[in-house]
Design a protein around this motif. Sequence first.
Motif, short mmCIF file in Angstrom:
data_model
loop_
_atom_site.label_atom_id
_atom_site.label_comp_id
_atom_site.label_asym_id
_atom_site.label_seq_id
_atom_site.Cartn_x
_atom_site.Cartn_y
_atom_site.Cartn_z
N ARG A 202 -8.46 -3.72 -2.46
CA ARG A 202 -8.76 -2.96 -3.79
C ARG A 202 -7.58 -1.41 -3.72
O ARG A 202 -7.13 -1.18 -4.56
CB ARG A 202 -9.84 -1.84 -3.38
CG ARG A 202 -10.50 -0.62 -4.47
CD ARG A 202 -11.57 -0.40 -4.25
NE ARG A 202 -12.33 -1.32 -4.08
CZ ARG A 202 -13.70 -2.05 -3.37
NH1 ARG A 202 -13.20 -1.57 -1.97
NH2 ARG A 202 -14.54 -2.65 -4.04
N GLY A 203 -6.04 -0.98 -2.47
CA GLY A 203 -5.88 0.30 -2.76
C GLY A 203 -4.37 -0.60 -2.96
O GLY A 203 -3.91 0.39 -2.85
N SER A 204 -4.63 -2.18 -3.45
CA SER A 204 -3.34 -2.79 -2.81
C SER A 204 -2.24 -1.56 -4.14
O SER A 204 -2.83 -1.97 -5.64
CB SER A 204 -2.73 -4.11 -2.94
OG SER A 204 -3.51 -4.86 -4.01
N ALA A 205 -0.79 -2.14 -4.04
CA ALA A 205 -0.33 -1.61 -5.60
C ALA A 205 0.00 -2.97 -6.41
O ALA A 205 -0.48 -2.68 -7.54
CB ALA A 205 1.23 -1.83 -4.99
N LYS A 206 -0.57 -4.12 -6.25
CA LYS A 206 -0.43 -5.12 -7.08
C LYS A 206 -1.91 -4.54 -7.96
O LYS A 206 -2.51 -5.46 -9.56
CB LYS A 206 -0.83 -6.29 -7.03
CG LYS A 206 -1.14 -6.98 -5.87
CD LYS A 206 -1.37 -8.23 -4.84
CE LYS A 206 -1.50 -8.88 -3.55
NZ LYS A 206 -0.82 -7.79 -2.83
N ALA A 207 -3.30 -4.32 -6.98
CA ALA A 207 -4.89 -4.29 -7.70
C ALA A 207 -3.85 -2.61 -8.53
O ALA A 207 -4.42 -2.28 -10.03
CB ALA A 207 -5.34 -3.69 -6.96
#
Length: 134
Positions: free
Chosen positions: A51-56
């Motif tokens: 959920r907290g990824s850069a891509k998300a």
Amino acid sequence: MLRLNPEQLVFVTERHLATLTTLRADGSPHVTPVAFMWDAATGTALITTERGSAKAANARRRAPDGRAPRAALCQVAGGRWLTIEGTVDVVDDAEVVADAVARHARRYHPLEPDPARVVLRLTADRVLASDYMA
């Protein structure tokens, strides 16, 4: 809905990684390696991430003119390549996540449980490919 041709379908079911390109807030590209699963029935690529990824974060960000965010997914193996472009959104629905995790297990390997897992869903509207797949 965009459909892949038979050669492209075979290629996206082989076990290869791809790169996913999303756009940062400043418009610069964020490129990261990903595993993905092609859903031929819906013309979408599914990518699991946290959920907290850069891509998300990039997939949640609307363009300045309000349009949906775009992404490009590129799979390369030797001289063969395929790029799938389209809009991208973040899905946290438990059934969609479970389906993507099951697909990931079939194509790559089983994933450990992760309550922060979401799915990036790239809805294809353009495909570019090496000559024999075009």
